[in-house]
Design a protein around this motif. Structure first.
Motif, PDB file in Angstrom:
ATOM      1  N   MET A 354       8.046 -18.151   1.134  1.00 14.01           N
ATOM      2  CA  MET A 354       9.061 -18.556   2.360  1.00 14.01           C
ATOM      3  C   MET A 354       8.740 -19.949   2.958  1.00 14.01           C
ATOM      4  N   ALA A 355       7.456 -20.423   3.039  1.00 14.23           N
ATOM      5  CA  ALA A 355       6.948 -21.518   3.426  1.00 14.23           C
ATOM      6  C   ALA A 355       7.349 -22.783   2.469  1.00 14.23           C
ATOM      7  N   GLU A 356       7.470 -22.627   1.056  1.00 14.05           N
ATOM      8  CA  GLU A 356       7.794 -23.462   0.252  1.00 14.05           C
ATOM      9  C   GLU A 356       9.370 -23.862   0.298  1.00 14.05           C
ATOM     10  N   ARG A 357      10.029 -22.877   0.815  1.00 14.89           N
ATOM     11  CA  ARG A 357      11.379 -23.205   0.992  1.00 14.89           C
ATOM     12  C   ARG A 357      11.717 -24.203   2.271  1.00 14.89           C
ATOM     13  N   SER A 358      10.855 -24.211   3.219  1.00 17.74           N
ATOM     14  CA  SER A 358      11.030 -24.972   4.316  1.00 17.74           C
ATOM     15  C   SER A 358      10.330 -26.259   4.354  1.00 17.74           C
ATOM     16  N   VAL A 359       9.256 -26.527   3.655  1.00 17.97           N
ATOM     17  CA  VAL A 359       8.589 -27.508   3.692  1.00 17.97           C
ATOM     18  C   VAL A 359       8.490 -28.211   2.043  1.00 17.97           C
ATOM     19  N   ASP A 360       7.991 -29.327   1.943  1.00 15.50           N
ATOM     20  CA  ASP A 360       7.536 -30.022   0.757  1.00 15.50           C
ATOM     21  C   ASP A 360       6.486 -28.987   0.100  1.00 15.50           C
ATOM     22  N   PRO A 361       6.898 -28.327  -1.168  1.00 18.66           N
ATOM     23  CA  PRO A 361       5.969 -27.475  -1.636  1.00 18.66           C
ATOM     24  C   PRO A 361       4.525 -28.236  -2.306  1.00 18.66           C
ATOM     25  N   VAL A 362       4.943 -29.344  -2.611  1.00 19.38           N
ATOM     26  CA  VAL A 362       3.451 -30.143  -3.044  1.00 19.38           C
ATOM     27  C   VAL A 362       2.654 -30.611  -1.974  1.00 19.38           C
ATOM     28  N   ALA A 363       3.316 -30.996  -0.846  1.00 19.96           N
ATOM     29  CA  ALA A 363       2.517 -31.234   0.331  1.00 19.96           C
ATOM     30  C   ALA A 363       1.841 -29.868   0.800  1.00 19.96           C
ATOM     31  N   LEU A 364       2.709 -28.722   0.975  1.00 19.33           N
ATOM     32  CA  LEU A 364       1.954 -27.575   1.474  1.00 19.33           C
ATOM     33  C   LEU A 364       0.918 -27.262   0.741  1.00 19.33           C
ATOM     34  N   ASN A 365       1.075 -27.029  -0.565  1.00 18.83           N
ATOM     35  CA  ASN A 365       0.095 -26.431  -1.424  1.00 18.83           C
ATOM     36  C   ASN A 365      -1.513 -27.561  -1.283  1.00 18.83           C
ATOM     37  N   ALA A 366      -0.916 -28.776  -1.368  1.00 22.06           N
ATOM     38  CA  ALA A 366      -2.153 -29.869  -1.354  1.00 22.06           C
ATOM     39  C   ALA A 366      -2.815 -29.557  -0.089  1.00 22.06           C
ATOM     40  N   ARG A 367      -2.252 -29.382   1.088  1.00 21.50           N
ATOM     41  CA  ARG A 367      -2.700 -29.347   2.273  1.00 21.50           C
ATOM     42  C   ARG A 367      -3.394 -28.081   2.391  1.00 21.50           C
ATOM     43  N   CYS A 368      -2.953 -26.891   1.886  1.00 17.35           N
ATOM     44  CA  CYS A 368      -3.662 -25.587   1.880  1.00 17.35           C
ATOM     45  C   CYS A 368      -5.055 -25.555   1.013  1.00 17.35           C
ATOM     46  N   ALA A 369      -5.085 -26.471   0.010  1.00 21.05           N
ATOM     47  CA  ALA A 369      -6.380 -26.837  -0.610  1.00 21.05           C
ATOM     48  C   ALA A 369      -7.071 -27.498   0.556  1.00 21.05           C
ATOM     49  N   GLY A 370      -6.748 -28.529   1.058  1.00 23.49           N
ATOM     50  CA  GLY A 370      -7.787 -29.122   2.116  1.00 23.49           C
ATOM     51  C   GLY A 370      -8.158 -28.346   3.219  1.00 23.49           C
ATOM     52  N   VAL A 371      -7.358 -27.343   3.847  1.00 22.83           N
ATOM     53  CA  VAL A 371      -7.611 -26.360   4.683  1.00 22.83           C
ATOM     54  C   VAL A 371      -8.767 -25.690   4.028  1.00 22.83           C
ATOM     55  N   VAL A 372      -8.650 -24.810   2.938  1.00 19.37           N
ATOM     56  CA  VAL A 372      -9.660 -24.258   2.465  1.00 19.37           C
ATOM     57  C   VAL A 372     -10.905 -24.733   2.245  1.00 19.37           C
ATOM     58  N   LEU A 373     -11.022 -26.192   1.801  1.00 25.61           N
ATOM     59  CA  LEU A 373     -12.233 -26.904   1.460  1.00 25.61           C
ATOM     60  C   LEU A 373     -12.792 -26.878   2.761  1.00 25.61           C
ATOM     61  N   SER A 374     -12.199 -26.978   3.956  1.00 25.16           N
ATOM     62  CA  SER A 374     -12.864 -27.227   5.311  1.00 25.16           C
ATOM     63  C   SER A 374     -13.617 -25.955   5.605  1.00 25.16           C
ATOM     64  N   LEU A 375     -13.153 -24.864   4.976  1.00 25.67           N
ATOM     65  CA  LEU A 375     -13.750 -23.401   5.359  1.00 25.67           C
ATOM     66  C   LEU A 375     -15.161 -23.107   4.404  1.00 25.67           C
ATOM     67  N   ILE A 376     -15.361 -23.870   3.454  1.00 25.45           N
ATOM     68  CA  ILE A 376     -16.487 -23.413   2.499  1.00 25.45           C
ATOM     69  C   ILE A 376     -17.928 -23.444   3.124  1.00 25.45           C
ATOM     70  N   ALA A 377     -17.861 -24.452   3.839  1.00 25.03           N
ATOM     71  CA  ALA A 377     -19.268 -24.644   4.753  1.00 25.03           C
ATOM     72  C   ALA A 377     -19.554 -23.353   5.584  1.00 25.03           C
ATOM     73  N   GLY A 378     -18.359 -23.020   6.087  1.00 23.20           N
ATOM     74  CA  GLY A 378     -18.599 -21.818   7.078  1.00 23.20           C
ATOM     75  C   GLY A 378     -18.915 -20.582   6.456  1.00 23.20           C
ATOM     76  N   ALA A 379     -19.033 -20.469   5.170  1.00 24.45           N
ATOM     77  CA  ALA A 379     -19.188 -19.144   4.501  1.00 24.45           C
ATOM     78  C   ALA A 379     -20.933 -19.060   4.595  1.00 24.45           C
ATOM     79  N   LYS A 380     -21.608 -19.911   4.762  1.00 27.89           N
ATOM     80  CA  LYS A 380     -22.982 -19.957   4.892  1.00 27.89           C
ATOM     81  C   LYS A 380     -23.550 -18.919   6.022  1.00 27.89           C
ATOM     82  N   ARG A 381     -24.240 -18.125   5.613  1.00 30.23           N
ATOM     83  CA  ARG A 381     -24.714 -17.315   6.894  1.00 30.23           C
ATOM     84  C   ARG A 381     -26.203 -17.457   7.008  1.00 30.23           C
TER      85      ARG A 381
END
Length: 419
Positions: A354-381
């Motif tokens: 649904m999201a890929e129909r409303s925004v540029d799918p390349v921009a969306l998926n690339a930025r999803c990758a960036g968001v997940v990258l920002s969450l990696i350090a937070g996995a450390k306990r």
């Protein structure tokens, strides 16, 4: 990708402050006569480019004026971040770094934190007896407390830096005036405290945990409607970088906790930038800035949003970044708590389509990758539980988002649409 000099230092600082060497810093900060009996790392925070902070639970023996010794538990914070001068802060120079240490709640950047954590002082401010529960604390940055009366939870208090309180209060008032579901601002104090009403509904995360079932599409449309309703005046605020726009910083934070995977972390950041450069993010519009399942409350039965919280980052931006924040966070839930989110793998693709129909799918998926990258350090306990599998799973997920972005970029339909 070149690592900034200050960021390169932060990994070593964090390693030191979570090692046995931190004990000497704590002893020096406690002052003469106070004996450190035991200590342990409670939390750690890394803000790339701005320093690292570590929280410690400690037990000390303190001499009293009458010559007796009293044993006390304390919570100390040590930070390499620059802070305003404060009488409650001791600066310890070690390993070429100035480390500032204070006892909670005497945070040098959050001067009203002590008040927010005091039931007596909050009762005086609000004019009614209340109890206080600390829900979260990020040294030098913010804290959240739950405020309850005799009849239950009545409000939440957010502590921020004094320079931020006026703009944050304006955001809440703008949302209320525009009819956007958001907490009513009940009280704000110029020293950095905002009190908002408790909102109805439950966190979207709870609903996702149970599974959306037949409401998976209608819930996504409800989320889009809330974003559509954000008032245009929000765009007057200063624009803050989206998560993906700081991918290099987050790659460093990820490499700090997974040093053996630093090459992969920086490769993700590099490709995020490359794919963003060849895609279109869409127009500048009002955005939430941190739009994910923990910051959205929904009706227990209907696909209806009852409130959005944590509006500090609200301002001008691209809709694709709000959607990427939502989808990126969802994609790591199976790594964070696989037993708690068994439906995500089946329902996330529906939202993505649904999201890929409303925004540029390349921009969306690339930025999803960036968001997940920002969450990696937070996995450390720091509680001793296993976390590397979670962190590596998040890294793999960021690479999967990139693979989908590349697939879209190379597709015939995308090239035709781009002309």
């Amino acid at each position: 990708m070149t690592l900034p000099a200050d960021s390169a230092r932060e990994g070593a600082d964090l390693a030191f402050l979570t090692s046995a060497g931190a004990a000497e810093v704590l002893r020096a900060a406690l002052g003469p006569g106070v004996v450190l009996r035991s200590w342990g790392v409670h939390s750690q925070h890394h803000r790339p480019g701005a320093g690292v902070s570590v929280g410690y639970g400690v037990v000390v023996d303190e001499p009293q004026p009458d010559g007796s010794i009293v044993r006390r538990e304390k919570y100390l914070c040590a930070s390499t971040a620059h802070t305003v001068p404060s009488a409650g802060v001791r600066t310890i120079a070690t390993n070429g770094t100035d480390i500032r240490v204070w006892e909670f709640p005497e945070d040098p950047e959050l001067p009203i934190l002590r008040v927010a954590c005091s039931p007596a002082q909050m009762s005086d401010l609000l004019g009614t007896p209340v109890s206080i529960e600390l829900l979260g604390y990020r040294p030098t940055r913010r804290a959240v407390v739950k405020i309850s009366s005799e009849i239950g939870v009545m409000a939440f208090g957010k502590v921020v830096r004094p320079t931020q309180v006026a703009a944050l209060a304006r955001r809440y008032r703008m949302l209320t005036q525009a009819g956007v579901p958001a907490p009513q601002l009940l009280f704000d104090h110029p020293e950095g405290l905002l009190v908002t009403e408790a909102i109805s509904g439950i966190p979207l995360a709870n609903v996702i945990s149970r599974g959306l079932g037949t409401q998976v599409r209608s819930m996504f449309r409800a989320l889009e409607r809330v974003l559509d309703a954000l008032p245009a005046d929000i765009a007057r605020f200063r624009r803050r970088p989206a998560w993906s726009e700081r991918a290099e910083h987050y790659a460093h934070a990820a490499a700090t906790v997974l040093p053996s995977e630093s090459t992969r972390c920086f490769a993700v950041a590099r490709e995020v930038f490359e794919l963003m450069a060849v895609s279109h993010p869409g127009p500048i519009v009002p955005v939430h800035g941190d739009f994910y399942e923990a910051n959205v409350f929904v009706d227990r039965k209907l696909p209806k949003v009852t409130g959005i919280i944590d509006v500090d980052s609200m301002g001008p931006g691209h809709r694709v970044d709000d959607l990427a924040c939502l989808l990126g966070h969802l994609s790591v839930l199976p790594h964070l708590a696989p037993d708690s989110y068994p439906k995500v793998s089946a329902e996330l693709p529906v939202w993505l389509e649904m999201a890929e129909r409303s925004v540029d799918p390349v921009a969306l998926n690339a930025r999803c990758a960036g968001v997940v990258l920002s969450l990696i350090a937070g996995a450390k306990r720091v509680d001793g539980s296993e976390w590397e599998r979670d962190a590596r799973g998040r890294l793999e997920t960021s690479e999967m988002w990139l693979a989908r972005a590349r697939s879209w970029r190379d597709s015939q339909s995308y090239r035709e649409a781009r002309g």
